[in-house]
Structures are given as structure tokens and as C-alpha cells.
Design a protein around this motif. Sequence first.
Motif, PDB file in Angstrom:
ATOM      1  N   ALA A 129       0.830  -1.214   0.000  1.00 52.26           N
ATOM      2  CA  ALA A 129       0.000   0.000   0.000  1.00 52.26           C
ATOM      3  C   ALA A 129       0.861   1.259   0.000  1.00 52.26           C
ATOM      4  N   VAL A 130       1.989   1.211   0.718  1.00 51.35           N
ATOM      5  CA  VAL A 130       2.838   2.391   0.824  1.00 51.35           C
ATOM      6  C   VAL A 130       3.389   2.795  -0.546  1.00 51.35           C
ATOM      7  N   LEU A 131       3.491   1.819  -1.465  1.00 54.31           N
ATOM      8  CA  LEU A 131       4.056   2.124  -2.783  1.00 54.31           C
ATOM      9  C   LEU A 131       3.174   3.105  -3.556  1.00 54.31           C
ATOM     10  N   PHE A 132       1.852   3.043  -3.297  1.00 55.72           N
ATOM     11  CA  PHE A 132       0.943   3.939  -4.020  1.00 55.72           C
ATOM     12  C   PHE A 132       1.264   5.414  -3.738  1.00 55.72           C
ATOM     13  N   ALA A 133       1.840   5.680  -2.547  1.00 57.97           N
ATOM     14  CA  ALA A 133       2.106   7.072  -2.164  1.00 57.97           C
ATOM     15  C   ALA A 133       3.451   7.566  -2.672  1.00 57.97           C
ATOM     16  N   LEU A 134       4.242   6.681  -3.260  1.00 55.05           N
ATOM     17  CA  LEU A 134       5.626   7.035  -3.587  1.00 55.05           C
ATOM     18  C   LEU A 134       5.780   8.316  -4.423  1.00 55.05           C
ATOM     19  N   PRO A 135       4.953   8.532  -5.473  1.00 53.53           N
ATOM     20  CA  PRO A 135       5.145   9.757  -6.265  1.00 53.53           C
ATOM     21  C   PRO A 135       5.003  11.029  -5.423  1.00 53.53           C
ATOM     22  N   TRP A 136       4.295  10.931  -4.293  1.00 53.99           N
ATOM     23  CA  TRP A 136       4.097  12.121  -3.465  1.00 53.99           C
ATOM     24  C   TRP A 136       5.023  12.140  -2.260  1.00 53.99           C
ATOM     25  N   LEU A 137       5.724  11.018  -2.035  1.00 54.05           N
ATOM     26  CA  LEU A 137       6.734  10.993  -0.981  1.00 54.05           C
ATOM     27  C   LEU A 137       8.055  11.547  -1.499  1.00 54.05           C
ATOM     28  N   ASP A 138       8.324  11.297  -2.766  1.00 55.81           N
ATOM     29  CA  ASP A 138       9.580  11.729  -3.366  1.00 55.81           C
ATOM     30  C   ASP A 138       9.270  12.847  -4.365  1.00 55.81           C
ATOM     31  N   ARG A 139       9.425  14.100  -3.920  1.00 54.26           N
ATOM     32  CA  ARG A 139       9.048  15.246  -4.779  1.00 54.26           C
ATOM     33  C   ARG A 139      10.241  15.826  -5.505  1.00 54.26           C
ATOM     34  N   SER A 140      11.436  15.249  -5.301  1.00 57.59           N
ATOM     35  CA  SER A 140      12.616  15.787  -5.981  1.00 57.59           C
ATOM     36  C   SER A 140      12.435  15.664  -7.490  1.00 57.59           C
ATOM     37  N   PRO A 141      12.760  16.721  -8.239  1.00 60.66           N
ATOM     38  CA  PRO A 141      12.589  16.640  -9.696  1.00 60.66           C
ATOM     39  C   PRO A 141      13.615  15.701 -10.349  1.00 60.66           C
ATOM     40  N   VAL A 142      14.683  15.374  -9.652  1.00 65.39           N
ATOM     41  CA  VAL A 142      15.687  14.465 -10.217  1.00 65.39           C
ATOM     42  C   VAL A 142      15.143  13.047 -10.121  1.00 65.39           C
ATOM     43  N   ARG A 143      15.172  12.318 -11.255  1.00 63.65           N
ATOM     44  CA  ARG A 143      14.549  10.995 -11.232  1.00 63.65           C
ATOM     45  C   ARG A 143      15.538   9.905 -10.849  1.00 63.65           C
ATOM     46  N   ALA A 144      16.570   9.695 -11.675  1.00 58.09           N
ATOM     47  CA  ALA A 144      17.445   8.532 -11.477  1.00 58.09           C
ATOM     48  C   ALA A 144      18.299   8.704 -10.223  1.00 58.09           C
ATOM     49  N   SER A 145      18.566   7.579  -9.541  1.00 58.54           N
ATOM     50  CA  SER A 145      19.389   7.622  -8.328  1.00 58.54           C
ATOM     51  C   SER A 145      20.879   7.661  -8.659  1.00 58.54           C
ATOM     52  N   ARG A 146      21.219   7.408  -9.927  1.00 58.95           N
ATOM     53  CA  ARG A 146      22.626   7.352 -10.297  1.00 58.95           C
ATOM     54  C   ARG A 146      23.321   8.668  -9.936  1.00 58.95           C
ATOM     55  N   GLY A 147      24.470   8.548  -9.255  1.00 56.53           N
ATOM     56  CA  GLY A 147      25.219   9.748  -8.875  1.00 56.53           C
ATOM     57  C   GLY A 147      24.676  10.426  -7.626  1.00 56.53           C
ATOM     58  N   ARG A 148      23.609   9.853  -7.012  1.00 57.74           N
ATOM     59  CA  ARG A 148      23.098  10.417  -5.757  1.00 57.74           C
ATOM     60  C   ARG A 148      23.355   9.360  -4.688  1.00 57.74           C
ATOM     61  N   ARG A 149      24.390   9.633  -3.863  1.00 57.38           N
ATOM     62  CA  ARG A 149      24.885   8.609  -2.958  1.00 57.38           C
ATOM     63  C   ARG A 149      23.793   8.091  -2.027  1.00 57.38           C
ATOM     64  N   TRP A 150      23.028   9.011  -1.432  1.00 55.18           N
ATOM     65  CA  TRP A 150      22.066   8.585  -0.411  1.00 55.18           C
ATOM     66  C   TRP A 150      20.856   7.880  -1.019  1.00 55.18           C
ATOM     67  N   MET A 151      20.446   8.356  -2.222  1.00 50.77           N
ATOM     68  CA  MET A 151      19.341   7.655  -2.897  1.00 50.77           C
ATOM     69  C   MET A 151      19.785   6.250  -3.321  1.00 50.77           C
ATOM     70  N   GLY A 152      21.046   6.137  -3.730  1.00 51.83           N
ATOM     71  CA  GLY A 152      21.581   4.819  -4.086  1.00 51.83           C
ATOM     72  C   GLY A 152      21.561   3.889  -2.882  1.00 51.83           C
ATOM     73  N   ALA A 153      21.919   4.444  -1.709  1.00 55.40           N
ATOM     74  CA  ALA A 153      21.893   3.646  -0.484  1.00 55.40           C
ATOM     75  C   ALA A 153      20.458   3.229  -0.161  1.00 55.40           C
ATOM     76  N   ARG A 154      19.497   4.135  -0.435  1.00 56.39           N
ATOM     77  CA  ARG A 154      18.096   3.790  -0.194  1.00 56.39           C
ATOM     78  C   ARG A 154      17.671   2.614  -1.088  1.00 56.39           C
ATOM     79  N   ASP A 155      18.060   2.670  -2.377  1.00 60.56           N
ATOM     80  CA  ASP A 155      17.705   1.578  -3.303  1.00 60.56           C
ATOM     81  C   ASP A 155      18.261   0.251  -2.809  1.00 60.56           C
ATOM     82  N   ALA A 156      19.537   0.292  -2.383  1.00 59.07           N
ATOM     83  CA  ALA A 156      20.166  -0.940  -1.879  1.00 59.07           C
ATOM     84  C   ALA A 156      19.450  -1.401  -0.612  1.00 59.07           C
TER      85      ALA A 156
END
Lengths: 192, 396
Positions: B316-343
Motif C-alpha cells: 500500500a505504501v508504494l501507491f504514495a511514492l510519487p508524493w513521498l519523493d518530490r525531488s525533480p531528479v529521477r534517477a538515483s545514479r550519482g546520488r549517494r544517499w538515494m543509491g543507499a536507499r535503493d540498496a
Amino acid sequence: MTAARVAVAVGLAGCVWGGGVAGGARASDWGFAGPFGRFEPDALGRGFAGFRHDCAGCHGLGRLSYRDLVGAGLDPEGVRGLVRRDGAGSADAAVGGLDGRAAAAPLLVDALPPRADAADATVSFLVRGHDGVAVGRAEARDVVTFLAALARPHLGERHRLGVQALAFLGMLALTIAAARRWARRRGTGVRP
Amino acid sequence: MPQRASRAEVGLGPVAGWVDRRLPVVSLFRREFVDYRVPGNLNWLWHVGGWIMLSLAALIASGVFLALAYVDDPSLAWDSVRAIELRVPWGWLLRSVHQGGATLLFGCLYLHVWKSFRYGSFKAPRELVWLTGTALLPACLAAAFLGYLLPWGQNSYWGAAIAARAAGDLPLVGGGLSRLLLGGDSVGAPVLHRAFVCHLLLGAGLLGLVALHVAALHVAGPNNPTGRALPAGETIAFHPDHTGHAVLPAIGFLAVGAGLVLFLPGWLGAHLNAFPADPAHTPAGIAPEWYLLPFYAVVRAVPGAAGVLLALGLVAVLFALPWLDRSPVRASRGRRWMGARDAGLAIAFGGLVVSGASPASPAWLAVARVAAFAWFALLLVATPVLSARESRANAA
């Protein structure tokens, strides 16, 4: 192209690895273990006879019919002989025995899925004996082979089809890769 | 390439033209699946969506024939499945394709979801692509669970009992939902019949959801590994260019599928369903198929209604994701902390699967609690905090 190579390599490696898993790391001389395993019809026939003689007093085979024995891999001619000898009338008749499916569970639990280590454990169990019945190692092996064939019928056919499918997909991949290389040399290939 | 440019100008044949003037399906197909432009830099993760379609096609095709031979009655279901294995021509193959297809479908679905985390494919303007895709996930999970009841083995029977009890634990709707599932007060003939009907309905309904998902994707256009919109010069035609890139990976996927179905049938299958349902005997070690393990692990580790709500919340939490992550940058590549989140999300998910497959010892239950906590913390706390911090940094 790199991605394609990786995908094909992963696919092939997965199949080889999977074959190894199916074969069981512990070497065993069970004919049905391993990616090319099959059930030997003679052993299945002996195993069915052994089951009837020593096991069917307490354990049943549900609504298994004579025709199902062919599906499990028994020789069709031999099964026709059984139908005649038992006076069953038709191959769709039940092979009989008690309807003790739950009673057979402890026996089958080790035979399923047909892996070499589970089969070895079941043979030891049968040789040790239970409920006053103990059988020789050779008969135990045949009975376990028969039970394993019921758990995984059509095994030889399955593995034959598997080899054919992988060979076909491999040749298809090679043909497409070669055709693309040829087209790219002529300058008519897909855009990189 | 001149021959490519002239393709669109080539008129339709007399029959296709006659049809198309009255119902423009031919030109629609040509627009969406031939001339349609897709980014030229897609990596292999973008093929996984197509593999999901292949898996779904295999499931539906094999499922139709299985349904013809299956009997949805507790006294006959088990024997009808044995008959499919032993007697129905190619029945053993149909059943293995159906079982293996479910494993492939969920493997690809979970990878597809992770790809969206990684490349921000859920962000504007693709929110509806994400929402329709996320709706597919519980629909597939429900279809798989209901399908698993049909052989009426020990795992089917006791799985139904556990699910009904879990549904009954829910506040307010629990009692009604449990009776709706069971068609009575205990597990019996009505639940099997309901499972069969709903399994078929969901299978067909999935096609509609997939159509919506693909339609929404074709309006917004596919994302790409950079996460940025590409100039027209860096796009390629869907066919034959993109399909040309997809064909060898698809063959690799089919090889994996063939290996699974023909050499490892039942490899991931639960052992206990090899026994007919026995209401008098509760077996030890009931567990669902691997793709349901994360939810099972949470229900097992957190008692009562909270566990059921948390298990449902994983999706259910996945449905909210577009509104949880409002950063205009999409890909996590080159973003250390977002990469850590993916892992972290991948590790939390893996932890839930492994915990669900392990015995219910205090240590494994603790692993499930920690992994579930990490899943929610990473999505509900880390994601909005990181994206807000990045947005501020970008504005500065």
C-alpha cells in the motif's frame, strides 16, 4: 548488445547451475537424478510389484489407474499385461489397494521431490523396516524409484523436451546474432 | 535510412485500409508499436516489462487448459490435479509452465518495481503509469494465492485457514471479510469454489490492468537510465529498432524459463502441497510460495491485526511514492544517499523473503521485524527527507 550477451549468458549459466542443483551435490547412482535423469521402466515395473506385495497392505495409491502407471513411465505393454492378469477390464480401472493416502504420507514425504538424498533416506527407512515389514535393499530401491516416478511423472519426456528447447533457443539466438552482424556490415541493421 | 522513413507513407493494403477507415486499430497499432519513439539508451532492466508480458501470456494460455481439466470440489480437486499430471495429454507440461510462470512473473515484477525506485520512473508525468502498475502487484499476489488453493493439498488447505484467520483479525471489516472468503465459518467446499472463480476473474482482469498500464506508459513515454527527457535525435523506433534490441534478451529469458520448467519443476515449490488436504492433521512448517514470503514473514512476526495491516502496508505504501519523493531528479545514479536507499530496499525485501522461509525462531522473527521497519522507514521517512534536502540544495 552487451545486455543481450549478459542475458543469454545468465540464462545458460542458470540452466547449468539448475541442472547441478537438480542432480544433487552428493553423488548418487539414481538414474532419475540430474538434468538428464530418467526412470528405468524395468525398475518401475519391479517397484510397482514390490509396492503391491509389501506396502499395499497398509498404504494405498488413491485413485491411481493402470493408465496412470504408463504416465509414470511403466512399459505400456507390461501395463496391458497387468490389466489382463488382474482381470481389471480396462486401463482406466483403479489399481486397487487400500485408499490409505494419508497412511502413505510418511513414506512419500521423503520421496518427494525425487532428489537423490531424499531417495537414499527412504531406502534406508524401508530397509530398517516398520510395522513388521522390512525389505531388501534392491527391492527398496525399486519401490522408491516407483514412488518418485509417481511424484514426477513424464520425467524422461520432460528432460528430452528441455534439451530440445534449449538447443532451439540457442540456435535461434546464434542465427539472429549472425543475421544482425551481417545486416550491420551492409549498413541496414537496427540502430545501435 | 531512406527505407525506414518511407515506411509511414506506405498505404495500408485494401483489407487493412477498409478496416482502418471504419475502426482505426491498424493505424493505432502502427502508431503505438511500430513508429512509436523510445529512448535509445535503455538498459536491460527496461526489457523486464516485456518479460512480465511473456510470463503473463504463458500463465493465461496454460491456465485456460488447466481449468478445462480441473474440478473445484474438495473431494475431487486433488485427484483432478493428479489426472492432469498423469493422464491429460501434455498436462504435466501445462502445470509446470503455470507453476514456473508464476515464479518468473513475480521475479520480474519485483525487479520491475525496483527499477522504478532506481530510475524514478514513478515521478511526474508518469504517476498513473506507477499507480496502474502498483495496482497490478496486489492483483497478481491475490491471483497467485487463490491459485495455490486449487490443488487442495495440505498447504492449500492450511494456507486458506491462516488467511481467513488473518482476515478475521482485521478491525471493523474482519468478521465479514473472513466469512466472504470462506463462504461459511470453516474451510470447506465454498472457499475452493470461490478461489477458483476469483482466480479466473483476476487472471482476466489482469489483462485489463496491463492494458491501462501500457496505455498510460505510451502517453507519458518511457523513462530512461539518465532520468532526463531525451532529445528526439536520441530516440529510436519501437519496431524494428527497439524490438531488435529486445529479442536476444527475450530469448535468454525464455531459456531461463525453459530451464526452470523442464529441469527444475517444483524446485521452489513448497513440499507440503504434495499431500492432499487433511483437515484433521495440521502439518508443521506450512509456508507459502516464495513470492508471498515477505507478507507471510510480517504476519508471523507481528501478532494480531497490526501484523496483517503491516503486511498489506508493504504494498500500500508504494501507491504514495510519487508524493513521498518530490525531488525533480529521477534517477538515483550519482546520488549517494538515494543509491543507499535503493540498496536498503532490496536488502529489506530479501530479508523478509529469507525470514519467511526460515523457522519461526526468535532470531528470524526479529529479522522480519527489522526488515519491515527498514522498508517503511526508507520509503516513508528517508525518501521524503532526502528528496526535500536535494530540492533545497538545487534551489540554493
